[in-house]
Design an enzyme around this catalytic site. Structure first.
Site, PDB file in Angstrom:
ATOM      1  N   PRO A  55       0.802  -1.234   0.000  1.00  0.00           N
ATOM      2  CG  PRO A  55      -0.049  -1.033   2.163  1.00  0.00           C
ATOM      3  CD  PRO A  55       0.649  -1.998   1.244  1.00  0.00           C
ATOM      4  CB  THR A  89       2.437  -6.136   2.118  1.00  0.00           C
ATOM      5  OG1 THR A  89       2.708  -4.804   1.683  1.00  0.00           O
ATOM      6  CG2 THR A  89       2.358  -7.061   0.922  1.00  0.00           C
ATOM      7  N   GLY A  99      11.063  -5.594  -4.604  1.00  0.00           N
ATOM      8  CA  GLY A  99      11.110  -6.305  -3.319  1.00  0.00           C
ATOM      9  C   GLY A  99       9.838  -7.093  -3.057  1.00  0.00           C
ATOM     10  CB  ILE A 124       8.194  -8.820  -7.738  1.00  0.00           C
ATOM     11  CG1 ILE A 124       7.216  -7.770  -8.248  1.00  0.00           C
ATOM     12  CG2 ILE A 124       8.265  -9.991  -8.719  1.00  0.00           C
ATOM     13  CD1 ILE A 124       7.714  -7.007  -9.456  1.00  0.00           C
ATOM     14  CB  THR A 184      12.817   2.798  -7.336  1.00  0.00           C
ATOM     15  OG1 THR A 184      12.278   3.114  -6.054  1.00  0.00           O
ATOM     16  CG2 THR A 184      13.717   3.925  -7.775  1.00  0.00           C
ATOM     17  CG  ASP A 202      18.886 -19.371 -21.486  1.00  0.00           C
ATOM     18  OD1 ASP A 202      18.601 -19.046 -20.311  1.00  0.00           O
ATOM     19  OD2 ASP A 202      19.913 -18.960 -22.069  1.00  0.00           O
ATOM     20  CD  GLU A 228      16.495  -4.941  -0.321  1.00  0.00           C
ATOM     21  OE1 GLU A 228      17.138  -4.762   0.738  1.00  0.00           O
ATOM     22  OE2 GLU A 228      15.951  -4.020  -0.954  1.00  0.00           O
TER      23      GLU A 228
END
Length: 345
Positions: free
Chosen positions: A10, A40, A69, A71, A94, A217, A278
């Site tokens: 949010p 979240t 983050g 995702i 971002t 691949d 991260e």
């Protein structure tokens, strides 16, 4: 009716997701899904735990809405499951590297959601190490540690420009680290300022770091930067921005691999590992490419052809390579007098 769950941050994108949630749910309903949403929270692994819960509950689709983050967390929730829901992403962060690689609109939330209506998907590779999953990069070395020092507010305001400005300020700190790297085609034992594993061609907003990366691949793009000289690093960056010409430079190794093991001598101290931007733990680590592991909605008609595998042709090439390898293993004892492979039964 198929079920979809929107897992959204949010606070991403100046709260634009919250304001556009009704539009997202409407798109999902039009696509034939019974849709619901979950916001979240600041609690650790909020998005990951929710993604795992709905995956186990048999949902057909999980929509990760937020920055890279969010995702990454959603992928970590569904990746360990035997039966995994499809994934869609709505970028509101971002740099939005993953959306950039999949040609998903990054400036209009409704347009990004409507990619689902096109019903185009890609079976994407993802990476795994020490029980953690990553969707875009794994890296280690002093060059990658620069990203930890970029304040979050700078990332939000200036995007990848913040990395450039802060990176230039911190470049004098870069020094070589003794690394032992084992990959498909060889071993590197020596000093390096960075190793980098990429799954897409987009990192920090740049699309030339791994210019020939394929999404499906079964291979990582591996870069080992051997030099720690500031001026040489700047030159490599210039080559990268000039059409990806850095990949042929002798000051680095550029190759493809399905697996990588990273070790450093104890005398070198810790080698911090960056997973999708991260901190992901310290070496030693082994990274494995999970081929075609997650099916994700994408603008496949806008993705360059060379970014996706030509399945039939590449499968033929792979079989041909395996056949040649097996033939090369044969000895005189394996061939009978007529030049045929002897029956040893």
């Amino acid at each position: 009716m198929k079920k979809a769950r929107v897992i959204y941050n949010p606070t991403s994108g100046k709260e634009t997701l919250k304001r556009n949630l009704a539009d997202i749910l409407d798109v999902l309903e039009r696509a034939g899904y019974e849709a619901s949403a979950y916001a979240t929270t600041p609690a650790p692994d909020s998005a990951m735990l929710e993604a795992k819960r709905v995956g186990k509950a048999g949902f057909d689709l999980v929509v990760a809405a937020g920055g890279d983050g969010t995702i990454n967390e959603v992928v970590n929730g569904i990746a360990p499951l035997k039966k995994r829901p499809k994934l869609a992403i709505i970028p509101a962060g971002t740099t939005n590297d993953y959306a950039r690689a999949l040609k998903i609109p990054r400036n209009n939330i409704k347009d990004a959601a409507e990619v689902i209506l096109k019903d185009q998907t890609v079976k994407m590779d993802i990476g795994k190490t020490n029980g953690l999953y990553f969707i875009n990069i794994a890296a280690g070395g002093h060059l990658t540690e620069l990203t930890y020092d970029v304040p979050s507010e700078l990332k939000s305001i200036f995007g990848y420009l913040a990395y450039l400005v802060k990176g230039a300020e911190l470049l004098p700190r870069v020094k070589p680290i003794k690394m032992h790297l084992e990959y498909d085609d060889g071993i590197y034992d020596g000093n390096a300022s960075m190793f980098f594993l990429g799954l897409t061609n987009s990192v920090g907003g740049f699309e030339q770091i791994a210019p020939d990366a394929k999404l499906d691949d079964g291979k990582f793009s591996l870069i080992i930067v051997k030099t720690a000289n500031i001026f040489e690093i700047v030159h490599l960056v210039a080559l990268m921005m000039n059409g990806g010409k850095h990949i042929n430079d002798k000051r680095l190794i550029y190759t493809k691999t399905s697996k990588l093991t990273v070790k450093t001598p104890e005398s070198e101290g810790r080698l911090m590992i960056n997973l999708d931007g991260e901190y992901g733990g310290d070496a030693p680590m082994t990274f494995e490419n999970l081929h075609n592991h997650i099916e994700i909605f994408a603008n496949t008609d806008m993705i360059p052809e060379d970014a996706l595998s030509d399945t039939e042709e590449e499968a033929y090439e792979e079989v041909s390579k395996d056949f040649i390898k097996e033939v090369e293993k044969l000895t005189d004892e394996d061939i009978d007098g007529d030049g045929k492979i002897a029956d040893k039964k």
